[in-house]
Design an enzyme around this catalytic site. Structure first.
Site, PDB file in Angstrom:
ATOM      1  CD  GLU A   1      68.691 -23.666  -2.920  1.00 54.84           C
ATOM      2  OE1 GLU A   1      69.357 -24.412  -1.597  1.00 54.84           O
ATOM      3  OE2 GLU A   1      67.964 -22.426  -1.671  1.00 54.84           O
TER       4      GLU A   1
ATOM      5  CE1 TYR B   1      73.399 -17.397  -0.824  1.00 54.30           C
ATOM      6  CE2 TYR B   1      74.572 -16.548  -2.229  1.00 54.30           C
ATOM      7  CZ  TYR B   1      74.028 -17.902  -0.497  1.00 54.30           C
ATOM      8  OH  TYR B   1      75.333 -18.669  -0.306  1.00 54.30           O
TER       9      TYR B   1
ATOM     10  CG  ASN C   1      78.099 -19.189   6.505  1.00 49.53           C
ATOM     11  OD1 ASN C   1      78.326 -18.835   5.341  1.00 49.53           O
ATOM     12  ND2 ASN C   1      76.968 -18.011   7.121  1.00 49.53           N
TER      13      ASN C   1
ATOM     14  CG  HIS D   1      73.553 -23.711   0.751  1.00 50.59           C
ATOM     15  ND1 HIS D   1      72.410 -22.115   1.033  1.00 50.59           N
ATOM     16  CD2 HIS D   1      72.448 -24.142  -0.162  1.00 50.59           C
ATOM     17  CE1 HIS D   1      71.045 -22.388  -0.092  1.00 50.59           C
ATOM     18  NE2 HIS D   1      71.230 -23.504  -0.125  1.00 50.59           N
TER      19      HIS D   1
ATOM     20  CE  LYS E   1      77.257 -20.156   2.245  1.00 52.77           C
ATOM     21  NZ  LYS E   1      76.805 -19.260   3.267  1.00 52.77           N
TER      22      LYS E   1
HETATM   23  P1  IDP Z   1      71.962 -19.258   5.608  1.00 47.80           P
HETATM   24  O1  IDP Z   1      72.905 -19.467   4.796  1.00 47.80           O
HETATM   25  O2  IDP Z   1      72.169 -19.667   6.832  1.00 47.80           O
HETATM   26  O3  IDP Z   1      70.659 -19.341   4.999  1.00 47.80           O
HETATM   27  P2  IDP Z   1      71.030 -16.335   4.411  1.00 47.80           P
HETATM   28  O4  IDP Z   1      69.529 -15.510   5.475  1.00 47.80           O
HETATM   29  O5  IDP Z   1      69.537 -17.280   3.212  1.00 47.80           O
HETATM   30  O6  IDP Z   1      71.374 -17.776   5.772  1.00 47.80           O
HETATM   31  O7  IDP Z   1      71.825 -15.293   3.903  1.00 47.80           O
HETATM   32  C1  IDP Z   1      72.732 -16.361   3.097  1.00 47.80           C
HETATM   33  C2  IDP Z   1      73.778 -15.919   2.791  1.00 47.80           C
HETATM   34  O8  IDP Z   1      74.150 -14.651   2.602  1.00 47.80           O
HETATM   35  C3  IDP Z   1      74.536 -16.316   4.550  1.00 47.80           C
HETATM   36  O9  IDP Z   1      75.401 -17.714   4.784  1.00 47.80           O
HETATM   37  C4  IDP Z   1      76.188 -15.204   4.446  1.00 47.80           C
HETATM   38  O10 IDP Z   1      76.539 -15.761   3.639  1.00 47.80           O
HETATM   39  C5  IDP Z   1      75.385 -14.076   3.891  1.00 47.80           C
HETATM   40  N1  IDP Z   1      74.647 -13.020   5.037  1.00 47.80           N
HETATM   41  C6  IDP Z   1      73.384 -13.145   5.745  1.00 47.80           C
HETATM   42  N2  IDP Z   1      73.439 -12.659   6.738  1.00 47.80           N
HETATM   43  C7  IDP Z   1      74.298 -11.704   6.323  1.00 47.80           C
HETATM   44  C8  IDP Z   1      74.571 -10.435   6.857  1.00 47.80           C
HETATM   45  O11 IDP Z   1      73.555  -9.782   7.986  1.00 47.80           O
HETATM   46  N3  IDP Z   1      75.998  -9.859   6.765  1.00 47.80           N
HETATM   47  C9  IDP Z   1      76.968 -10.791   6.099  1.00 47.80           C
HETATM   48  N4  IDP Z   1      76.703 -11.966   6.046  1.00 47.80           N
HETATM   49  C10 IDP Z   1      75.011 -12.454   5.775  1.00 47.80           C
HETATM   50 MG    MG Z   2      69.530 -19.113   3.623  1.00 46.24          MG
END
Ligand code: IDP
Ligand code: MG
Length: 132
Positions: free
Chosen positions: A126, A49, A112, A115, A9
């Protein structure tokens, strides 16, 4: 052979952590069989997303993901989908264990670093989305 879609990212690009992330994938013995740097647009992010479209933080995610280049990768190996999720750690860097990518380098739930596809089925969707 099982494949997954991995994407560094924008914060990984900004912080110069791409090499360390790739090293962890290679150290595990998985093979990077395709890779490209991209600047994502809103359309592809809304698709990628879509499961978060109704969340209040959705516009933030889109903005963040467009803020710098990402590197998309197709990573191959037996059990690679689940194993890469373990190597990444859970979404929130504060909850991720040390030794995981997010546990070692991230301290919040949005920026974070990486992905990774969450199922074999989504991996194929994907890979098609980003590599055609
Ligand atoms: P993942 O990346 O661990 O699979 P997902 O639930 O698919 O998590 O969410 C995709 C991305 O959206 C996350 O990696 C993060 O960057 C963002 N995200 C998810 N939940 C939150 C939140 O509660 N606050 C802010 N950003 C979030
Ligand atoms: Mg995810």
């Amino acid at each position: 052979m099982e494949r997954t879609y991995i994407m560094t990212k924008p914060d990984a690009y900004d912080r110069g952590l791409i090499g360390q992330i790739i090293t962890r994938i290679e150290n595990k013995g998985f093979k990077i069989v395709d890779m490209k740097m991209m600047n994502l647009d809103e359309d592809i992010l809304k698709e990628h997303y879509a499961h978060l479209a109704d969340k209040p933080f959705f516009p933030e995610i889109v903005e963040y993901m467009m803020s710098a280049p990402v590197i998309g990768m197709v990573v191959e190996g037996s059990g690679v989908v689940d194993s890469m999720r373990k190597i990444m750690g859970p979404t929130d860097g504060l909850e991720a264990n040390p030794g995981t990518i997010r546990g070692d380098f991230a301290n919040n739930k949005s920026q974070n670093l990486i992905h990774g596809s969450d199922s074999i089925e989504n991996a194929e969707i994907e890979i098609k989305r980003f590599f055609g």
